[in-house]
Design a protein around this motif. Structure first.
Motif, mmCIF file in Angstrom:
data_model
loop_
_atom_site.group_PDB
_atom_site.id
_atom_site.type_symbol
_atom_site.label_atom_id
_atom_site.label_comp_id
_atom_site.label_asym_id
_atom_site.label_seq_id
_atom_site.Cartn_x
_atom_site.Cartn_y
_atom_site.Cartn_z
ATOM 1 N N LYS A 14 0.829 -1.199 0.000
ATOM 2 C CA LYS A 14 0.000 0.000 0.000
ATOM 3 C C LYS A 14 0.865 1.251 0.000
ATOM 4 C CE LYS A 14 -4.255 -1.745 2.133
ATOM 5 N NZ LYS A 14 -5.149 -1.660 3.315
ATOM 6 N N LYS A 15 1.952 1.217 0.792
ATOM 7 C CA LYS A 15 2.856 2.364 0.803
ATOM 8 C C LYS A 15 3.476 2.574 -0.574
ATOM 9 C CE LYS A 15 4.059 2.044 5.721
ATOM 10 N NZ LYS A 15 5.158 1.835 6.693
ATOM 11 N N VAL A 16 3.913 1.460 -1.186
ATOM 12 C CA VAL A 16 4.496 1.563 -2.523
ATOM 13 C C VAL A 16 3.471 2.100 -3.519
ATOM 14 C CG1 VAL A 16 5.491 0.233 -4.417
ATOM 15 C CG2 VAL A 16 6.188 -0.246 -2.070
ATOM 16 N N MET A 17 2.227 1.637 -3.401
ATOM 17 C CA MET A 17 1.177 2.103 -4.300
ATOM 18 C C MET A 17 0.915 3.593 -4.108
ATOM 19 S SD MET A 17 -2.666 0.582 -4.823
ATOM 20 C CE MET A 17 -3.200 1.080 -3.201
ATOM 21 N N GLU A 18 0.924 4.058 -2.855
ATOM 22 C CA GLU A 18 0.737 5.482 -2.620
ATOM 23 C C GLU A 18 1.880 6.285 -3.229
ATOM 24 O OE1 GLU A 18 -1.817 6.990 -1.361
ATOM 25 O OE2 GLU A 18 -2.911 5.134 -0.943
ATOM 26 N N GLU A 19 3.113 5.764 -3.099
ATOM 27 C CA GLU A 19 4.253 6.447 -3.697
ATOM 28 C C GLU A 19 4.118 6.514 -5.211
ATOM 29 O OE1 GLU A 19 7.846 8.488 -3.769
ATOM 30 O OE2 GLU A 19 6.522 7.965 -2.092
ATOM 31 N N TYR A 20 3.682 5.389 -5.824
ATOM 32 C CA TYR A 20 3.477 5.373 -7.265
ATOM 33 C C TYR A 20 2.357 6.341 -7.667
ATOM 34 C CZ TYR A 20 6.615 1.471 -8.219
ATOM 35 O OH TYR A 20 7.716 0.690 -8.371
ATOM 36 N N LYS A 21 1.323 6.430 -6.865
ATOM 37 C CA LYS A 21 0.244 7.374 -7.156
ATOM 38 C C LYS A 21 0.765 8.809 -7.128
ATOM 39 C CE LYS A 21 -3.790 4.714 -5.643
ATOM 40 N NZ LYS A 21 -4.901 4.652 -4.670
ATOM 41 N N ARG A 22 1.597 9.102 -6.121
ATOM 42 C CA ARG A 22 2.151 10.448 -6.028
ATOM 43 C C ARG A 22 3.029 10.756 -7.245
ATOM 44 N NH1 ARG A 22 6.734 12.687 -4.518
ATOM 45 N NH2 ARG A 22 7.630 10.645 -4.027
ATOM 46 N N LYS A 23 3.892 9.797 -7.617
ATOM 47 C CA LYS A 23 4.736 10.001 -8.792
ATOM 48 C C LYS A 23 3.891 10.135 -10.055
ATOM 49 C CE LYS A 23 8.837 7.642 -7.002
ATOM 50 N NZ LYS A 23 9.781 6.511 -7.213
ATOM 51 N N TYR A 24 2.826 9.345 -10.132
ATOM 52 C CA TYR A 24 1.950 9.420 -11.306
ATOM 53 C C TYR A 24 1.288 10.783 -11.414
ATOM 54 C CZ TYR A 24 -2.101 8.556 -14.264
ATOM 55 O OH TYR A 24 -3.052 8.639 -15.223
ATOM 56 N N SER A 25 0.851 11.314 -10.270
ATOM 57 C CA SER A 25 0.231 12.642 -10.300
ATOM 58 C C SER A 25 1.241 13.701 -10.723
ATOM 59 C CB SER A 25 -0.354 12.977 -8.930
ATOM 60 O OG SER A 25 0.667 13.004 -7.946
ATOM 61 N N GLU A 26 2.501 13.591 -10.205
ATOM 62 C CA GLU A 26 3.533 14.553 -10.608
ATOM 63 C C GLU A 26 3.817 14.453 -12.108
ATOM 64 O OE1 GLU A 26 6.893 13.793 -8.191
ATOM 65 O OE2 GLU A 26 5.988 14.584 -6.339
ATOM 66 N N VAL A 27 3.960 13.230 -12.596
ATOM 67 C CA VAL A 27 4.222 13.047 -14.026
ATOM 68 C C VAL A 27 3.050 13.560 -14.862
ATOM 69 C CG1 VAL A 27 4.587 11.309 -15.813
ATOM 70 C CG2 VAL A 27 5.815 11.141 -13.663
ATOM 71 N N SER A 28 1.820 13.338 -14.389
ATOM 72 C CA SER A 28 0.647 13.823 -15.117
ATOM 73 C C SER A 28 0.651 15.350 -15.188
ATOM 74 C CB SER A 28 -0.629 13.325 -14.445
ATOM 75 O OG SER A 28 -0.690 11.905 -14.466
ATOM 76 N N GLU A 29 0.990 15.995 -14.066
ATOM 77 C CA GLU A 29 1.046 17.449 -14.081
ATOM 78 C C GLU A 29 2.117 17.955 -15.035
ATOM 79 O OE1 GLU A 29 1.622 18.651 -10.088
ATOM 80 O OE2 GLU A 29 -0.417 18.115 -9.426
ATOM 81 N N ARG A 30 3.291 17.318 -15.011
ATOM 82 C CA ARG A 30 4.347 17.732 -15.932
ATOM 83 C C ARG A 30 3.946 17.490 -17.390
ATOM 84 N NH1 ARG A 30 9.819 15.180 -13.598
ATOM 85 N NH2 ARG A 30 8.381 13.563 -12.889
ATOM 86 N N LEU A 31 3.254 16.373 -17.607
ATOM 87 C CA LEU A 31 2.787 16.098 -18.963
ATOM 88 C C LEU A 31 1.778 17.143 -19.434
ATOM 89 C CD1 LEU A 31 2.752 14.214 -21.408
ATOM 90 C CD2 LEU A 31 0.970 12.877 -20.252
ATOM 91 N N MET A 32 0.886 17.536 -18.557
ATOM 92 C CA MET A 32 -0.074 18.572 -18.912
ATOM 93 C C MET A 32 0.636 19.893 -19.203
ATOM 94 S SD MET A 32 -3.114 17.717 -16.184
ATOM 95 C CE MET A 32 -4.088 19.108 -16.711
ATOM 96 N N GLU A 33 1.661 20.219 -18.388
ATOM 97 C CA GLU A 33 2.424 21.441 -18.641
ATOM 98 C C GLU A 33 3.148 21.372 -19.975
ATOM 99 O OE1 GLU A 33 3.821 25.206 -18.065
ATOM 100 O OE2 GLU A 33 2.301 24.099 -16.901
ATOM 101 N N ARG A 34 3.734 20.209 -20.278
ATOM 102 C CA ARG A 34 4.384 20.034 -21.573
ATOM 103 C C ARG A 34 3.385 20.155 -22.725
ATOM 104 N NH1 ARG A 34 9.391 17.441 -20.960
ATOM 105 N NH2 ARG A 34 10.358 18.404 -19.127
#
Length: 261
Positions: free
Chosen positions: A147-167
């Protein structure tokens, strides 16, 4: 078999069937069904299958009918003295009591063995439950870590999604700039082509009048500020050469008279 039960059981190991019809009775106070008694006591010397006693006497093994007829019961003890009848009855009752006691001991032995097996099974079950509990705790720990790993992946996914939207937004801006520059270049190219086809075309972007390339087709040129003089010229390929020129009467009057010779 209880004390009130009037049915004997076969003493052969793993048989334990209720006896009916004929039975084999031994001097060691054991009784067997007709099937097992016939098979075991057909050999010589005979051995009791229950207690392994040797049965070598003539009357050590007797095949008897468990439900005799009335005539047999009336004649079997007839003529015997009372003490003999009582002695036979006492031995018969002793045989019956032994069978009851033997059955009681067998049931107690079966009960104790069943209780031992039950305790062993309970012990094994307790060990299995403990091992399963340990495995369950380990799985719970793994689930928590996952669950901790999944939360970390979710956080990274949200960051990558935001960067992708900015790009994507930057890409849209660059695409808009690229489209505008391409459109401007297209307009400039069209203007240059129009200038090449129309000599003397005025460039409105730079404010400079461009000199066109000489053409073979005739062109109308406007010269001077008064606008009253116009020339119809034909430009050759090797340069601008005028062979027709028309002048207004006013300009003709301003020239000196040349006398023809």
């Amino acid at each position: 078999m209880s004390f009130c039960d009037d049915t004997l059981l076969c003493n052969f190991p793993k048989c334990r069937t209720k006896l009916s019809g004929f039975a084999w009775v031994t001097a060691c106070s054991h009784v067997f069904c007709d099937q097992h008694g016939s098979g075991e006591f057909s050999r010589s010397p005979s051995i009791c299958p229950a207690c392994s006693s040797a049965l070598s006497g003539k009357l050590d093994i007797v095949r008897t009918e468990l439900s005799p007829s009335e005539e047999y019961k009336a004649m079997v003890l007839a003529g015997l003295r009372p003490d003999v009848v009582l002695d036979i009855s006492a031995r018969a009752l002793a045989f019956w009591s032994y069978q009851v006691h033997q059955e009681h001991m067998y049931q107690e032995y079966s009960l104790s063995r069943g209780e031992a097996q039950l305790k062993q099974m309970e012990k094994v079950l307790t060990q299995q439950n403990q091992s399963r509990e340990l495995e369950l705790n380990g799985m719970r720990g793994e689930i928590a870590s996952l669950k901790k790993v999944m939360e970390e992946y979710k956080r990274k996914y949200s960051e990558v999604s935001e960067r992708l939207m900015e790009r994507n937004r930057q890409y849209q801006k660059l695409q808009g700039l690229y489209d505008s520059l391409r459109l401007r270049n297209m307009v400039v190219d069209v203007g240059e082509r129009d200038t090449l086809h129309h000599p003397g075309h005025h460039d409105f972007n730079t404010g400079v009048a461009r000199q066109a390339t000489p053409q073979r087709s005739p062109q109308f040129l406007s010269m001077g500020h008064d606008g009253d003089s116009r020339f119809f010229s034909c430009l050759e390929a090797d340069g601008a050469k005028t062979f027709f020129q028309f002048s207004s009467p006013a300009r003709e009057r301003g020239r000196p008279f040349m006398k023809k010779h």
